[in-house]
Each structure stands twice: as C-alpha cells, then as structure tokens.
Motif scaffolding. Structure first.
Motif, mmCIF file in Angstrom:
data_model
loop_
_atom_site.group_PDB
_atom_site.id
_atom_site.type_symbol
_atom_site.label_atom_id
_atom_site.label_comp_id
_atom_site.label_asym_id
_atom_site.label_seq_id
_atom_site.Cartn_x
_atom_site.Cartn_y
_atom_site.Cartn_z
ATOM 1 N N PHE A 217 0.865 -1.174 0.000
ATOM 2 C CA PHE A 217 0.000 0.000 0.000
ATOM 3 C C PHE A 217 0.904 1.227 0.000
ATOM 4 O O PHE A 217 2.071 1.156 0.405
ATOM 5 N N PRO A 218 0.396 2.372 -0.474
ATOM 6 C CA PRO A 218 1.214 3.590 -0.463
ATOM 7 C C PRO A 218 1.571 3.968 0.970
ATOM 8 O O PRO A 218 0.727 3.910 1.858
ATOM 9 N N GLU A 219 2.809 4.326 1.177
ATOM 10 C CA GLU A 219 3.248 4.700 2.522
ATOM 11 C C GLU A 219 3.567 6.191 2.564
ATOM 12 O O GLU A 219 4.251 6.715 1.698
ATOM 13 N N TYR A 220 3.035 6.832 3.576
ATOM 14 C CA TYR A 220 3.270 8.251 3.807
ATOM 15 C C TYR A 220 3.910 8.388 5.179
ATOM 16 O O TYR A 220 3.465 7.767 6.141
ATOM 17 N N ALA A 221 4.931 9.197 5.254
ATOM 18 C CA ALA A 221 5.615 9.397 6.534
ATOM 19 C C ALA A 221 4.697 10.149 7.489
ATOM 20 O O ALA A 221 3.989 11.075 7.089
ATOM 21 N N TYR A 222 4.695 9.724 8.731
ATOM 22 C CA TYR A 222 3.905 10.391 9.752
ATOM 23 C C TYR A 222 4.746 10.557 11.000
ATOM 24 O O TYR A 222 5.267 9.593 11.540
ATOM 25 N N LYS A 223 4.876 11.784 11.425
ATOM 26 C CA LYS A 223 5.596 12.080 12.664
ATOM 27 C C LYS A 223 4.555 12.343 13.747
ATOM 28 O O LYS A 223 3.718 13.234 13.625
ATOM 29 N N GLU A 224 4.608 11.553 14.797
ATOM 30 C CA GLU A 224 3.615 11.637 15.864
ATOM 31 C C GLU A 224 3.962 12.777 16.815
ATOM 32 O O GLU A 224 4.546 12.581 17.872
ATOM 33 N N THR A 225 3.564 13.982 16.422
ATOM 34 C CA THR A 225 3.748 15.150 17.278
ATOM 35 C C THR A 225 2.394 15.515 17.879
ATOM 36 O O THR A 225 1.347 15.104 17.373
ATOM 37 N N ASN B 185 -0.895 4.652 10.251
ATOM 38 C CA ASN B 185 0.095 5.735 10.259
ATOM 39 C C ASN B 185 0.291 6.333 8.875
ATOM 40 O O ASN B 185 0.480 7.543 8.743
ATOM 41 N N SER B 186 0.253 5.510 7.838
ATOM 42 C CA SER B 186 0.347 6.043 6.475
ATOM 43 C C SER B 186 -0.854 6.925 6.174
ATOM 44 O O SER B 186 -0.720 7.967 5.523
#
Length: 118
Positions: free
Chosen positions: A39-47, A108-109
């Motif tokens: 699946f497409p992955e998108y970076a996610y920063k948990e702020t 997350n993505s």
C-alpha cells in the motif's frame, strides 16, 4: 472427565499440531510464500500538533450521520476515514478495505497522508 476422554482429546490435539507442522513444512519446501500486502506509505511524525489536528478531523467526522449511525465498528472506521480524507482513503484503503479482525498496519500512512494534504 474420564481418562479415555482426556486421552482421546490429547491425541486429537497432537494430530492437529502434527498436521499443521507437516503442512507448514510442505509449503516451505514447495516454495509457497505468504502474500505480501503493498500500500502507499506516507511518513507520519507523531507530534502533539499532528495528533490534535488528526483528532479534530476525526471528531468532526464522528458527528457525520452516515458514520455515527453505523453499528458495525469496522464499517464505522471505514466511514470515518473516508470522511476525514476521501483522497487519502482512496489511495490507502479503497482497493482493500479494512476488515473485521484485521490489524490496521496502514493507519500511520493514512495519518501521514492526511497531514500532508491539509
């Protein structure tokens, strides 16, 4: 329980385990592999900012009557995610929607996609 019943249940359990081991060994020997899910992955920063932003969208969509009135938890999650970001939902979930009992490894993505597109 009688000794005969306990022995029979134990024997059936052992046969089940033995059958599983044999099948797993045969699959490994024949080169059978588990399906790989892409699946497409998108970076996610948990702020805290990203979490609050995502939560605000989720909260607003939870008031959507189509999602709110859905009794099935998985259908409700799919509805919420479609509401939060139709384009991210299309990219990540539409081709293979989340199913009952599935561990959502795409979350997350999805959050990363939403934050990028806001």
């Amino acid at each position: 329980m009688s000794l005969l019943v306990e022995t029979t249940l134990c024997f059936i359990s052992l046969l089940t385990v033995f059958n599983y081991v044999i099948c797993a060994t045969e699959n490994a020997a024949s080169g059978a592999r588990a399906a790989t899910f892409h699946f497409p992955e998108y970076a996610y920063k948990e702020t805290s900012k990203n979490e609050v932003t995502y939560h605000d969208y989720e909260l607003a969509c939870s008031e959507n009557l189509m999602c709110k009135n859905n009794a099935n938890l998985v259908a409700k999650l799919n509805c919420l995610r479609r509401c939060i970001s139709p384009s991210c939902y299309q990219d990540i979930y539409a081709f293979n929607e989340l199913e009952e009992g599935e561990i959502d490894v795409r979350m997350n993505s999805f959050k990363g996609c939403v934050i990028q597109r806001i």
